[in-house]
Design a protein around this motif. Sequence first.
Motif, PDB file in Angstrom:
ATOM      1  N   UNK A 167       0.817  -1.211   0.000  1.00 39.57           N
ATOM      2  CA  UNK A 167       0.000   0.000   0.000  1.00 39.57           C
ATOM      3  C   UNK A 167       0.847   1.255   0.000  1.00 39.57           C
ATOM      4  N   UNK A 168       1.909   1.257   0.784  1.00 46.75           N
ATOM      5  CA  UNK A 168       2.822   2.402   0.811  1.00 46.75           C
ATOM      6  C   UNK A 168       3.476   2.602  -0.552  1.00 46.75           C
ATOM      7  N   UNK A 169       3.850   1.507  -1.197  1.00 46.66           N
ATOM      8  CA  UNK A 169       4.487   1.598  -2.513  1.00 46.66           C
ATOM      9  C   UNK A 169       3.524   2.178  -3.545  1.00 46.66           C
ATOM     10  N   UNK A 170       2.277   1.745  -3.503  1.00 50.98           N
ATOM     11  CA  UNK A 170       1.308   2.264  -4.464  1.00 50.98           C
ATOM     12  C   UNK A 170       1.039   3.753  -4.234  1.00 50.98           C
ATOM     13  N   UNK A 171       1.003   4.172  -2.992  1.00 51.80           N
ATOM     14  CA  UNK A 171       0.810   5.600  -2.726  1.00 51.80           C
ATOM     15  C   UNK A 171       2.006   6.412  -3.188  1.00 51.80           C
ATOM     16  N   UNK A 172       3.217   5.877  -3.016  1.00 54.07           N
ATOM     17  CA  UNK A 172       4.401   6.590  -3.496  1.00 54.07           C
ATOM     18  C   UNK A 172       4.327   6.816  -5.005  1.00 54.07           C
ATOM     19  N   UNK A 173       3.896   5.807  -5.736  1.00 56.36           N
ATOM     20  CA  UNK A 173       3.795   5.924  -7.189  1.00 56.36           C
ATOM     21  C   UNK A 173       2.884   7.074  -7.586  1.00 56.36           C
ATOM     22  N   UNK A 174       1.840   7.297  -6.815  1.00 62.48           N
ATOM     23  CA  UNK A 174       0.889   8.367  -7.126  1.00 62.48           C
ATOM     24  C   UNK A 174       1.320   9.722  -6.567  1.00 62.48           C
ATOM     25  N   UNK A 175       1.945   9.720  -5.417  1.00 61.21           N
ATOM     26  CA  UNK A 175       2.209  10.987  -4.727  1.00 61.21           C
ATOM     27  C   UNK A 175       3.616  11.538  -4.931  1.00 61.21           C
ATOM     28  N   UNK A 176       4.547  10.715  -5.411  1.00 61.28           N
ATOM     29  CA  UNK A 176       5.919  11.168  -5.618  1.00 61.28           C
ATOM     30  C   UNK A 176       6.382  10.784  -7.024  1.00 61.28           C
ATOM     31  N   UNK A 177       5.804  11.402  -8.048  1.00 60.53           N
ATOM     32  CA  UNK A 177       6.093  11.014  -9.435  1.00 60.53           C
ATOM     33  C   UNK A 177       7.563  11.139  -9.823  1.00 60.53           C
ATOM     34  N   UNK A 178       8.306  12.022  -9.174  1.00 63.97           N
ATOM     35  CA  UNK A 178       9.717  12.185  -9.520  1.00 63.97           C
ATOM     36  C   UNK A 178      10.528  10.930  -9.218  1.00 63.97           C
ATOM     37  N   UNK A 179      10.036  10.094  -8.311  1.00 60.82           N
ATOM     38  CA  UNK A 179      10.759   8.875  -7.961  1.00 60.82           C
ATOM     39  C   UNK A 179      10.425   7.697  -8.868  1.00 60.82           C
ATOM     40  N   UNK A 180       9.360   7.821  -9.648  1.00 59.88           N
ATOM     41  CA  UNK A 180       8.866   6.684 -10.409  1.00 59.88           C
ATOM     42  C   UNK A 180       9.835   6.234 -11.509  1.00 59.88           C
ATOM     43  N   UNK A 181      10.308   7.163 -12.329  1.00 55.09           N
ATOM     44  CA  UNK A 181      11.155   6.761 -13.452  1.00 55.09           C
ATOM     45  C   UNK A 181      12.457   6.096 -13.008  1.00 55.09           C
ATOM     46  N   UNK A 182      13.174   6.638 -12.001  1.00 61.84           N
ATOM     47  CA  UNK A 182      14.381   5.931 -11.539  1.00 61.84           C
ATOM     48  C   UNK A 182      14.076   4.540 -10.988  1.00 61.84           C
ATOM     49  N   UNK A 183      12.955   4.392 -10.300  1.00 64.16           N
ATOM     50  CA  UNK A 183      12.591   3.078  -9.770  1.00 64.16           C
ATOM     51  C   UNK A 183      12.234   2.109 -10.898  1.00 64.16           C
ATOM     52  N   UNK A 184      11.515   2.597 -11.911  1.00 61.55           N
ATOM     53  CA  UNK A 184      11.192   1.755 -13.056  1.00 61.55           C
ATOM     54  C   UNK A 184      12.453   1.311 -13.784  1.00 61.55           C
ATOM     55  N   UNK A 185      13.428   2.217 -13.885  1.00 59.25           N
ATOM     56  CA  UNK A 185      14.687   1.877 -14.549  1.00 59.25           C
ATOM     57  C   UNK A 185      15.399   0.751 -13.799  1.00 59.25           C
ATOM     58  N   UNK A 186      15.296   0.748 -12.481  1.00 62.69           N
ATOM     59  CA  UNK A 186      15.889  -0.317 -11.697  1.00 62.69           C
ATOM     60  C   UNK A 186      15.131  -1.622 -11.828  1.00 62.69           C
ATOM     61  N   UNK A 187      13.822  -1.529 -11.953  1.00 68.48           N
ATOM     62  CA  UNK A 187      12.981  -2.720 -12.085  1.00 68.48           C
ATOM     63  C   UNK A 187      13.138  -3.364 -13.458  1.00 68.48           C
ATOM     64  N   UNK A 188      13.189  -2.521 -14.485  1.00 61.71           N
ATOM     65  CA  UNK A 188      13.285  -3.000 -15.872  1.00 61.71           C
ATOM     66  C   UNK A 188      14.680  -2.703 -16.399  1.00 61.71           C
ATOM     67  N   UNK A 189      15.657  -3.380 -15.884  1.00 58.26           N
ATOM     68  CA  UNK A 189      17.052  -3.099 -16.214  1.00 58.26           C
ATOM     69  C   UNK A 189      17.303  -3.203 -17.719  1.00 58.26           C
ATOM     70  N   UNK A 190      17.980  -2.178 -18.261  1.00 57.64           N
ATOM     71  CA  UNK A 190      18.335  -2.183 -19.677  1.00 57.64           C
ATOM     72  C   UNK A 190      17.245  -1.697 -20.604  1.00 57.64           C
ATOM     73  N   UNK A 191      16.118  -1.229 -20.074  1.00 57.77           N
ATOM     74  CA  UNK A 191      15.034  -0.759 -20.919  1.00 57.77           C
ATOM     75  C   UNK A 191      15.461   0.476 -21.704  1.00 57.77           C
ATOM     76  N   UNK A 192      15.002   0.581 -22.937  1.00 59.26           N
ATOM     77  CA  UNK A 192      15.299   1.723 -23.784  1.00 59.26           C
ATOM     78  C   UNK A 192      14.781   3.006 -23.122  1.00 59.26           C
ATOM     79  N   UNK A 193      15.561   4.097 -23.149  1.00 62.04           N
ATOM     80  CA  UNK A 193      15.127   5.345 -22.496  1.00 62.04           C
ATOM     81  C   UNK A 193      13.787   5.864 -22.996  1.00 62.04           C
ATOM     82  N   UNK A 194      13.522   5.727 -24.300  1.00 57.14           N
ATOM     83  CA  UNK A 194      12.232   6.189 -24.828  1.00 57.14           C
ATOM     84  C   UNK A 194      11.082   5.339 -24.295  1.00 57.14           C
TER      85      UNK A 194
END
Length: 261
Positions: free
Chosen positions: A178-205
């Motif tokens: 629940x805390x993680x889902x709220x962070x995704x909605x309330x702290x958008x600046x953190x989302x892209x770096x976290x996604x990059x860590x989750x999906x390692x090697x993903x194309x920047x676009x």
Amino acid sequence: MAGRTRSRRPLTAALVAVVMAVTGCAERGSTAPANVLNVGQISNSVAFFPLFVAERKGYFEEEGVTLGERPRLGTEALVTYLFARVGLRTDTDAELVNLGGVTSAALGALKSGRVDALAFFQPIAQQAQAAGIGRNYISPARGDVPRLSNVAHGVVFTTQAALEEKTEEVAAFQRAVGRAQRLIHEQPAQVEPLLAGYLKGIDPDALAALSAIIKEEIPKEIGFARASYDTAVEFHRETGLIDRFPSYEENVPESLRIAGS
């Protein structure tokens, strides 16, 4: 689904996360040690991104639970469902090719022409488009399949015995997700770096495209609406995965029922 760009309307679709929940009714208990939950998941789709966020941010540890290894368990039910919607069968009207769960292998098969379309977890659509080999065709998350709108796709479930043995761990798991889902909605600046860590090697676009829509894919709070549950049951019935199923009241704990649903 994703398809090659030589087609008039190439294909790509992704499963989405609508809720995270832990429910169940079977009798087998947990073999994990105290304060540990072993959780399997079907893929590294965005449906399970909140689990990664909770791990990376230390929410599970802070709430008092540790996650063990998470094996990946694939599925092809979406293709079966979509074919049935238009009167087709996957066993006679298409050749299904098992490409495993590695995104790069799936994209390679699409690029080489080994397959004409991909039914794969998100962000396959964004990656295919960024590589210039495919583009979005069918996406339940986008609303392309009205009967699958607002339905739970990313669900964590367990047995009744495990719930009783691991009451505190399950409660801690729920709080952390629940805390993680709220962070995704309330702290958008953190989302892209976290996604990059989750999906390692993903194309920047592809990463940028996914980051822009992630809040539409992940709910802010956990919980099941009755309509969402009923739609999920119908999906599983039509694809032949179940023939008997518990009611909403039997399978969804009161704490996870969305009021007025």
